[in-house]
Design an enzyme around this catalytic site. Structure first.
Site, PDB file in Angstrom:
ATOM      1  CE  LYS A   1      -3.715   4.808  -2.003  1.00  0.00           C
ATOM      2  NZ  LYS A   1      -4.878   5.253  -3.004  1.00  0.00           N
TER       3      LYS A   1
ATOM      4  CE1 TYR B   1      -3.722   2.425   1.017  1.00  0.00           C
ATOM      5  CE2 TYR B   1      -2.189   3.403   2.503  1.00  0.00           C
ATOM      6  CZ  TYR B   1      -3.384   3.571   1.751  1.00  0.00           C
ATOM      7  OH  TYR B   1      -3.825   4.632   1.878  1.00  0.00           O
TER       8      TYR B   1
END
Length: 178
Positions: free
Chosen positions: A89, A85
């Protein structure tokens, strides 16, 4: 998901704004058995969708339009418990900065902004975290109002290339530009 606002003038479609709000979440550290598959999933959900939004912007965004991508406040630092993640991002943050530079290939005068929420108040988040403090989650209406304002009022936009942290505490939402 990408949201596109189109204005038809003299038979020509001009896109005012592209708002890429795709994303998801997956946890796991380097020792997790599913680290590679989780990283792949996060890359597809965040980086690929943002890249597609940028390519749509090249072809269809009008001069002076706005392109927003969705990063994450957490990815401004290390994300040991959610490595895939965080990597994805952080790549969206880098893409935002690169697209905001001269010669990025975007139409003249386009503003590129990444929103960096902590937790958005979505049905899926409520389903998977029913006992969480929802007063610390950013309402989707706050995000929608920002996007609407940025489309209609040029001077309301953050500067080109901004990473906009969005935090909510006790039902009050604040922003910080990076």
């Amino acid at each position: 998901m990408c949201i596109v606002i189109i204005v038809v003038s003299n038979g020509v479609e001009e896109v005012e704004g592209i708002f890429c709000v795709a994303g998801g979440w997956s946890g796991g550290n380097a020792s997790s058995s599913d680290m590679i598959s989780n990283a792949d999933l996060m890359w597809k959900q965040s980086v690929f969708s943002s890249t597609i939004a940028a390519k749509i912007a090249v072809k269809h965004l009008k001069k002076g339009g706005i392109l927003t991508l969705t990063g994450a406040e957490a990815a401004r630092n290390g994300t040991a418990g959610m490595i895939g993640y965080g990597m994805a991002k952080a790549a969206v943050h880098q893409l935002t900065k690169s697209l905001a530079e001269k010669d990025s290939g975007l139409p003249e005068g386009v503003t590129v902004v990444a929103i960096l929420p902590v937790t958005l108040d979505t049905p899926m988040n409520r389903k998977w975290m029913p006992d969480a403090d929802h007063s610390s989650w950013t309402p989707l209406s706050f995000i929608a109002d920002k996007f609407h304002s940025w489309t209609e009022i040029f001077n309301s936009r953050p500067p080109n290339g901004t990473l906009l942290s969005i935090k909510t505490a006790g039902g009050v939402t604040t922003e910080e530009k990076h």
